[in-house]
Write an enzyme that holds these catalytic residues in place. Structure first.
Site, mmCIF file in Angstrom:
data_model
loop_
_atom_site.group_PDB
_atom_site.id
_atom_site.type_symbol
_atom_site.label_atom_id
_atom_site.label_comp_id
_atom_site.label_asym_id
_atom_site.label_seq_id
_atom_site.Cartn_x
_atom_site.Cartn_y
_atom_site.Cartn_z
ATOM 1 C CG ASP A 10 -0.308 0.021 2.473
ATOM 2 O OD1 ASP A 10 1.063 0.013 2.713
ATOM 3 O OD2 ASP A 10 -1.172 0.211 3.684
ATOM 4 C CB CYS A 67 1.038 -2.578 4.655
ATOM 5 S SG CYS A 67 0.690 -3.429 6.364
ATOM 6 C CB THR A 69 1.999 -2.867 11.155
ATOM 7 O OG1 THR A 69 0.863 -3.508 10.462
ATOM 8 C CG2 THR A 69 1.797 -1.802 11.636
ATOM 9 C CG HIS A 100 10.060 -23.538 12.957
ATOM 10 N ND1 HIS A 100 10.116 -23.403 14.066
ATOM 11 C CD2 HIS A 100 11.268 -23.834 12.580
ATOM 12 C CE1 HIS A 100 11.226 -23.572 14.802
ATOM 13 N NE2 HIS A 100 12.057 -23.970 13.679
ATOM 14 C CG HIS A 135 8.798 -27.756 11.708
ATOM 15 N ND1 HIS A 135 8.527 -26.891 12.910
ATOM 16 C CD2 HIS A 135 10.286 -28.101 11.732
ATOM 17 C CE1 HIS A 135 9.590 -26.850 13.576
ATOM 18 N NE2 HIS A 135 10.635 -27.565 12.931
HETATM 19 C C1 RB5 Z 1 -1.790 2.561 6.649
HETATM 20 O O1 RB5 Z 1 -1.991 3.688 7.421
HETATM 21 C C2 RB5 Z 1 -1.780 1.305 7.546
HETATM 22 O O2 RB5 Z 1 -2.900 1.020 8.328
HETATM 23 C C3 RB5 Z 1 -1.348 0.286 6.659
HETATM 24 O O3 RB5 Z 1 -0.225 0.458 6.098
HETATM 25 C C4 RB5 Z 1 -1.018 -1.097 7.640
HETATM 26 O O4 RB5 Z 1 -0.107 -1.056 8.407
HETATM 27 C C5 RB5 Z 1 -2.164 -1.871 8.140
HETATM 28 O O5 RB5 Z 1 -1.829 -2.931 8.583
#
Ligand code: RB5
Length: 149
Positions: A10, A67, A69, A100, A135
């Site tokens: 994203d 993304c 996180t 694993h 595993h």
């Molecule tokens: C975008 O702001 C953020 O929410 C997205 O990149 C991601 O971290 C979602 O899990």
């Protein structure tokens, strides 16, 4: 034969995706980019779905999703049948995701790790082998949950 790589992000993962794409191509991987193609705000499930569907249909392709996180991409990709997506942060989790969990997609958080750490985590994943044995039994149990039997 080197695995093909399907890549996606994203807006939050866009810059890191671009850096990783160039690096992987330099390393000799064939990389197919499923977007996004700019840093304009967009929704991660759209790209997770595209990459996950590509990986689900071709055993020789692995996916890399970015993304903020890595969490949203991971949740979304795991909704596609046949996908074992893993959130990785470093060499240890990159290695474990393959050895694993036999993951076929890895997800990284561009707001969590930098380019150098991402390269190390991805490279460790790409060079690791699934260890099988106990595993395998555990991965099969996950597959049984997916089949609902
Ligand atoms: C975008 O702001 C953020 O929410 C997205 O990149 C991601 O971290 C979602 O899990």
């Amino acid at each position: 034969m080197k695995k093909k790589i399907a890549i996606g992000s994203d807006h939050a993962g866009f810059a890191l995706k671009e850096q990783i794409k160039k690096w992987l191509e330099k390393e000799g991987y064939s990389v197919r980019d499923f977007g996004c193609f700019s840093a304009e705000s967009c929704d991660y499930p759209d790209f997770a779905e595209k990459v996950a569907k590509e990986v689900a249909k071709d055993r020789n392709t692995i996916g890399i999703l970015f993304c903020g996180t890595g969490i949203g991409m991971c949740i979304a990709a795991n909704k596609i049948k046949g996908i074992h997506a893993a959130l990785i942060h470093n060499e240890f989790t990159g290695k474990s995701a393959k050895e694993h969990n036999n993951a076929n997609i890895i997800c990284l958080g561009a707001r969590v790790i930098n380019f150098a750490t991402a390269k190390k985590a991805i490279s460790t994943f790409l060079n690791a082998e699934f260890q099988g044995g106990r595993h395998s039994r555990r991965v099969k149990k996950i597959e049984r949950i997916e089949k609902n039997v």
